[in-house]
Scaffold this motif. Structure first.
Motif, mmCIF file in Angstrom:
data_model
loop_
_atom_site.group_PDB
_atom_site.id
_atom_site.type_symbol
_atom_site.label_atom_id
_atom_site.label_comp_id
_atom_site.label_asym_id
_atom_site.label_seq_id
_atom_site.Cartn_x
_atom_site.Cartn_y
_atom_site.Cartn_z
ATOM 1 N N LYS A 12 0.861 -1.177 0.000
ATOM 2 C CA LYS A 12 0.000 0.000 0.000
ATOM 3 C C LYS A 12 0.905 1.236 0.000
ATOM 4 O O LYS A 12 1.272 1.745 1.054
ATOM 5 C CB LYS A 12 -0.893 -0.026 1.242
ATOM 6 C CG LYS A 12 -2.038 0.926 1.192
ATOM 7 C CD LYS A 12 -2.959 0.689 2.381
ATOM 8 C CE LYS A 12 -4.096 1.674 2.360
ATOM 9 N NZ LYS A 12 -4.956 1.525 3.530
ATOM 10 N N PRO A 13 1.305 1.680 -1.195
ATOM 11 C CA PRO A 13 2.233 2.814 -1.283
ATOM 12 C C PRO A 13 1.665 4.084 -0.647
ATOM 13 O O PRO A 13 0.466 4.331 -0.677
ATOM 14 C CB PRO A 13 2.428 3.004 -2.786
ATOM 15 C CG PRO A 13 2.023 1.707 -3.392
ATOM 16 C CD PRO A 13 0.955 1.159 -2.496
ATOM 17 N N ASN A 14 2.577 4.884 -0.110
ATOM 18 C CA ASN A 14 2.207 6.133 0.546
ATOM 19 C C ASN A 14 2.984 7.260 -0.124
ATOM 20 O O ASN A 14 4.205 7.215 -0.196
ATOM 21 C CB ASN A 14 2.538 6.034 2.036
ATOM 22 C CG ASN A 14 2.067 7.229 2.815
ATOM 23 O OD1 ASN A 14 1.208 7.959 2.367
ATOM 24 N ND2 ASN A 14 2.636 7.417 3.980
ATOM 25 N N PRO A 56 5.415 8.196 -6.324
ATOM 26 C CA PRO A 56 5.475 8.863 -7.640
ATOM 27 C C PRO A 56 4.985 7.941 -8.768
ATOM 28 O O PRO A 56 5.771 7.417 -9.563
ATOM 29 C CB PRO A 56 6.961 9.187 -7.789
ATOM 30 C CG PRO A 56 7.656 8.115 -7.023
ATOM 31 C CD PRO A 56 6.745 7.798 -5.862
ATOM 32 N N TYR A 57 3.679 7.717 -8.806
ATOM 33 C CA TYR A 57 3.096 6.810 -9.795
ATOM 34 C C TYR A 57 3.438 7.202 -11.226
ATOM 35 O O TYR A 57 3.509 6.356 -12.110
ATOM 36 C CB TYR A 57 1.570 6.761 -9.639
ATOM 37 C CG TYR A 57 1.119 6.033 -8.404
ATOM 38 C CD1 TYR A 57 1.118 4.644 -8.370
ATOM 39 C CD2 TYR A 57 0.678 6.721 -7.282
ATOM 40 C CE1 TYR A 57 0.699 3.951 -7.245
ATOM 41 C CE2 TYR A 57 0.258 6.041 -6.152
ATOM 42 C CZ TYR A 57 0.274 4.661 -6.137
ATOM 43 O OH TYR A 57 -0.135 3.973 -5.030
ATOM 44 N N ASN A 58 3.648 8.497 -11.483
ATOM 45 C CA ASN A 58 3.939 8.963 -12.841
ATOM 46 C C ASN A 58 5.278 8.437 -13.366
ATOM 47 O O ASN A 58 5.565 8.533 -14.553
ATOM 48 C CB ASN A 58 3.921 10.491 -12.886
ATOM 49 C CG ASN A 58 4.959 11.116 -11.962
ATOM 50 O OD1 ASN A 58 5.176 10.652 -10.843
ATOM 51 N ND2 ASN A 58 5.607 12.178 -12.428
ATOM 52 N N ARG A 59 6.099 7.828 -12.527
ATOM 53 C CA ARG A 59 7.419 7.333 -12.941
ATOM 54 C C ARG A 59 7.432 5.840 -13.262
ATOM 55 O O ARG A 59 8.471 5.302 -13.647
ATOM 56 C CB ARG A 59 8.443 7.599 -11.838
ATOM 57 C CG ARG A 59 8.620 9.073 -11.530
ATOM 58 C CD ARG A 59 9.621 9.257 -10.429
ATOM 59 N NE ARG A 59 9.630 10.646 -9.957
ATOM 60 C CZ ARG A 59 10.272 11.047 -8.888
ATOM 61 N NH1 ARG A 59 10.970 10.190 -8.163
ATOM 62 N NH2 ARG A 59 10.235 12.316 -8.525
ATOM 63 N N ILE A 60 6.301 5.157 -13.084
ATOM 64 C CA ILE A 60 6.287 3.708 -13.305
ATOM 65 C C ILE A 60 5.234 3.336 -14.350
ATOM 66 O O ILE A 60 4.242 4.049 -14.531
ATOM 67 C CB ILE A 60 6.024 2.935 -11.988
ATOM 68 C CG1 ILE A 60 4.643 3.261 -11.408
ATOM 69 C CG2 ILE A 60 7.112 3.235 -10.965
ATOM 70 C CD1 ILE A 60 4.251 2.402 -10.215
ATOM 71 N N PRO A 61 5.460 2.200 -15.039
ATOM 72 C CA PRO A 61 4.467 1.753 -16.027
ATOM 73 C C PRO A 61 3.106 1.521 -15.369
ATOM 74 O O PRO A 61 3.023 0.995 -14.270
ATOM 75 C CB PRO A 61 5.041 0.423 -16.539
ATOM 76 C CG PRO A 61 6.492 0.458 -16.198
ATOM 77 C CD PRO A 61 6.615 1.305 -14.966
ATOM 78 N N ASN A 62 2.064 1.939 -16.022
ATOM 79 C CA ASN A 62 0.666 1.778 -15.591
ATOM 80 C C ASN A 62 0.290 2.654 -14.398
ATOM 81 O O ASN A 62 -0.805 2.520 -13.865
ATOM 82 C CB ASN A 62 0.325 0.316 -15.301
ATOM 83 C CG ASN A 62 0.455 -0.549 -16.532
ATOM 84 O OD1 ASN A 62 0.040 -0.144 -17.622
ATOM 85 N ND2 ASN A 62 1.060 -1.700 -16.389
ATOM 86 N N LYS A 110 -1.018 4.452 -11.349
ATOM 87 C CA LYS A 110 -1.799 3.979 -10.199
ATOM 88 C C LYS A 110 -2.422 2.602 -10.425
ATOM 89 O O LYS A 110 -2.883 1.973 -9.486
ATOM 90 C CB LYS A 110 -2.894 4.992 -9.845
ATOM 91 C CG LYS A 110 -2.351 6.255 -9.220
ATOM 92 C CD LYS A 110 -3.459 7.152 -8.725
ATOM 93 C CE LYS A 110 -2.851 8.379 -8.068
ATOM 94 N NZ LYS A 110 -3.827 9.251 -7.456
ATOM 95 N N LYS A 111 -2.402 2.109 -11.668
ATOM 96 C CA LYS A 111 -2.954 0.791 -11.978
ATOM 97 C C LYS A 111 -1.870 -0.295 -11.927
ATOM 98 O O LYS A 111 -2.119 -1.431 -12.307
ATOM 99 C CB LYS A 111 -3.620 0.803 -13.349
ATOM 100 C CG LYS A 111 -4.857 1.680 -13.384
ATOM 101 C CD LYS A 111 -5.494 1.663 -14.743
ATOM 102 C CE LYS A 111 -6.699 2.581 -14.754
ATOM 103 N NZ LYS A 111 -7.301 2.685 -16.086
ATOM 104 N N TYR A 112 -0.690 0.065 -11.451
ATOM 105 C CA TYR A 112 0.396 -0.912 -11.349
ATOM 106 C C TYR A 112 -0.050 -2.085 -10.477
ATOM 107 O O TYR A 112 -0.671 -1.893 -9.433
ATOM 108 C CB TYR A 112 1.651 -0.259 -10.746
ATOM 109 C CG TYR A 112 2.837 -1.183 -10.694
ATOM 110 C CD1 TYR A 112 3.637 -1.370 -11.813
ATOM 111 C CD2 TYR A 112 3.142 -1.896 -9.543
ATOM 112 C CE1 TYR A 112 4.720 -2.233 -11.778
ATOM 113 C CE2 TYR A 112 4.218 -2.767 -9.500
ATOM 114 C CZ TYR A 112 5.004 -2.942 -10.621
ATOM 115 O OH TYR A 112 6.068 -3.801 -10.589
#
Length: 195
Positions: A146-148, A151-157, A159-161
């Motif tokens: 459960k990330p807190n 930086p979702y914009n830096r990984i593939p997919n 927030k849907k990772y």
């Protein structure tokens, strides 16, 4: 070549471990029967109060895992090193919470215990045959990433990772009015299976 030389001299380590702990899994023979010795932890302890455990604790600097288990046993129940006979290295347990527990199976050759009441309320002697005849209950605890503030914009997919999920097995043994559970039951189960 300096890089290659440095790499050849690396000391490997297990990544992700914050702390090492060591325990003794003590056997005591009474009237031609073997018992496992457990501690009922003091109700005033900060961590795991009133739980059943084996003697042990956190490894200190410049101390081997075996030395830690023996030292902690002396501090908790007053058994001197000369009364502890290490039979074998037991299993190790790597926790998903960042600690590694080392175990040592031993016999204790004394009935002279000096319980440190700040840490141990009482000792329990559980017959090995009782444990052999009992199938421990198994429950599962789900472990979810459960990330807190991530930086979702830096990984593939983004927030849907699809984060990995895991299951943490929790065993329970019953002895009289007591429940031996968690890691203590895990180490108990592994020993009983091997016997």
């Amino acid at each position: 070549m300096e890089i290659i030389k440095k790499i050849k001299n690396f000391k490997n380590e297990t990544i992700g471990i914050k702390n090492h702990y060591s325990i003794l899994i003590p056997l005591i023979k009474k009237n031609n029967e073997y018992f496992l010795l457990y501690e009922l932890r003091s109700s005033t302890l900060k961590n795991q109060p009133s739980e059943i455990s084996f003697p042990g604790g956190k490894v200190e600097e410049n101390e081997s895992y075996k030395e830690c288990a023996i030292r902690e046993t002396y501090e908790e129940i007053g058994v001197k090193k000369e009364n502890i006979n290490i039979l074998n290295k037991g299993d190790d347990f790597y926790s998903p919470f960042g600690f590694l527990i080392h175990s040592y199976i031993c016999t204790i050759n004394t009935n002279d215990f000096k319980i440190n009441k700040a840490e141990v309320e009482k000792l329990l002697f559980v017959p090995i045959n009782h444990l052999k005849l009992q199938k421990p209950e198994l429950y599962n605890v789900n472990i979810i990433a459960k990330p807190n503030l991530f930086p979702y914009n830096r990984i593939p997919n983004g927030k849907k990772y699809k984060w990995k999920k895991g299951t943490y097995n929790v065993y329970f043994y019953k002895y009289n009015k007591y429940y031996i559970w968690g890691l203590t039951a895990f180490f108990t189960k592994k020993l009983i299976e091997k016997l």
